[in-house]
Motif scaffolding. Structure first.
Motif, PDB file in Angstrom:
ATOM      1  N   UNK A 175      -1.629  -2.270  14.246  1.00  0.00           N
ATOM      2  CA  UNK A 175      -1.061  -2.433  12.965  1.00  0.00           C
ATOM      3  C   UNK A 175      -0.181  -3.512  13.159  1.00  0.00           C
ATOM      4  N   UNK A 176       0.722  -3.800  14.079  1.00  0.00           N
ATOM      5  CA  UNK A 176       1.544  -4.708  14.439  1.00  0.00           C
ATOM      6  C   UNK A 176       0.745  -6.156  14.205  1.00  0.00           C
ATOM      7  N   UNK A 177      -0.192  -6.313  14.960  1.00  0.00           N
ATOM      8  CA  UNK A 177      -1.160  -7.497  15.008  1.00  0.00           C
ATOM      9  C   UNK A 177      -1.705  -7.877  13.745  1.00  0.00           C
ATOM     10  N   UNK A 178      -2.265  -6.877  13.025  1.00  0.00           N
ATOM     11  CA  UNK A 178      -2.985  -7.143  12.057  1.00  0.00           C
ATOM     12  C   UNK A 178      -2.446  -6.014  10.758  1.00  0.00           C
ATOM     13  N   UNK A 179      -1.173  -6.265  10.407  1.00  0.00           N
ATOM     14  CA  UNK A 179      -0.954  -5.327   9.122  1.00  0.00           C
ATOM     15  C   UNK A 179      -1.664  -5.489   7.968  1.00  0.00           C
ATOM     16  N   UNK A 180      -2.005  -4.034   7.170  1.00  0.00           N
ATOM     17  CA  UNK A 180      -2.673  -3.981   6.131  1.00  0.00           C
ATOM     18  C   UNK A 180      -1.731  -4.673   4.863  1.00  0.00           C
ATOM     19  N   UNK A 181      -2.713  -4.916   3.823  1.00  0.00           N
ATOM     20  CA  UNK A 181      -1.985  -5.712   2.676  1.00  0.00           C
ATOM     21  C   UNK A 181      -1.043  -4.759   2.092  1.00  0.00           C
ATOM     22  N   UNK A 182       0.162  -5.194   1.519  1.00  0.00           N
ATOM     23  CA  UNK A 182       1.066  -4.316   0.981  1.00  0.00           C
ATOM     24  C   UNK A 182       0.619  -3.647  -0.405  1.00  0.00           C
ATOM     25  N   UNK A 183       0.796  -2.194  -0.320  1.00  0.00           N
ATOM     26  CA  UNK A 183       0.432  -1.563  -1.387  1.00  0.00           C
ATOM     27  C   UNK A 183       1.156  -1.701  -2.759  1.00  0.00           C
ATOM     28  N   UNK A 184       0.788  -1.371  -4.001  1.00  0.00           N
ATOM     29  CA  UNK A 184       1.350  -1.762  -5.195  1.00  0.00           C
ATOM     30  C   UNK A 184       2.815  -1.196  -5.169  1.00  0.00           C
ATOM     31  N   UNK A 185       2.933   0.174  -4.384  1.00  0.00           N
ATOM     32  CA  UNK A 185       4.395   0.850  -4.350  1.00  0.00           C
ATOM     33  C   UNK A 185       5.293  -0.114  -3.479  1.00  0.00           C
ATOM     34  N   UNK A 186       4.649  -0.525  -2.595  1.00  0.00           N
ATOM     35  CA  UNK A 186       5.549  -1.310  -1.581  1.00  0.00           C
ATOM     36  C   UNK A 186       5.885  -2.732  -2.285  1.00  0.00           C
ATOM     37  N   UNK A 187       5.131  -3.202  -3.024  1.00  0.00           N
ATOM     38  CA  UNK A 187       5.462  -4.567  -3.792  1.00  0.00           C
ATOM     39  C   UNK A 187       6.481  -4.243  -4.683  1.00  0.00           C
ATOM     40  N   UNK A 188       6.245  -2.849  -5.753  1.00  0.00           N
ATOM     41  CA  UNK A 188       7.544  -2.666  -6.255  1.00  0.00           C
ATOM     42  C   UNK A 188       8.813  -2.473  -5.635  1.00  0.00           C
ATOM     43  N   UNK A 189       8.715  -1.808  -4.512  1.00  0.00           N
ATOM     44  CA  UNK A 189       9.973  -1.478  -3.869  1.00  0.00           C
ATOM     45  C   UNK A 189      10.602  -2.894  -3.230  1.00  0.00           C
ATOM     46  N   UNK A 190       9.702  -4.054  -2.823  1.00  0.00           N
ATOM     47  CA  UNK A 190      10.338  -5.178  -2.647  1.00  0.00           C
ATOM     48  C   UNK A 190      10.724  -5.875  -3.696  1.00  0.00           C
ATOM     49  N   UNK A 191      10.244  -5.809  -4.984  1.00  0.00           N
ATOM     50  CA  UNK A 191      10.663  -6.479  -5.946  1.00  0.00           C
ATOM     51  C   UNK A 191      11.942  -5.802  -6.537  1.00  0.00           C
TER      52      UNK A 191
END
Length: 92
Positions: free
Chosen positions: A67-83
């Protein structure tokens, strides 16, 4: 050099426990107080180390590294949290 003040700890122990501790201290060439303090300090350090150390199985270690080397794409919830974070704090 100033010597730090020491504090007192008192404990009630069963007579057979006291005999055991006295014998062990004598075998190590220390006083009962020195023996008990050393044993308590060792146990305290071990307890603190155990709660601050994360142990993973080999399989879990591999999964973590993957997971560190190949992280998954950000989820919509994570994108909202980043914003939301950027709106409050600024860019990441």
């Amino acid at each position: 050099m100033m010597k730090a003040k020491s504090k007192r700890i008192e404990a009630r122990v069963k007579p057979d426990t006291l005999v055991l501790v006295q014998r062990a201290a004598e075998l190590q060439g220390s006083s009962v107080s020195e023996f008990v303090v050393a044993a308590a300090e060792k146990a305290a350090r071990r307890a603190l180390e155990e709660v601050s150390t994360v142990r993973l199985s080999v399989e879990d270690q591999r999964g973590f590294v993957e997971l560190l080397l190949n992280p998954p794409e950000p989820t919509p919830a994570l994108e909202r949290a980043r914003a939301a974070h950027e709106a409050l704090i600024g860019p990441v």
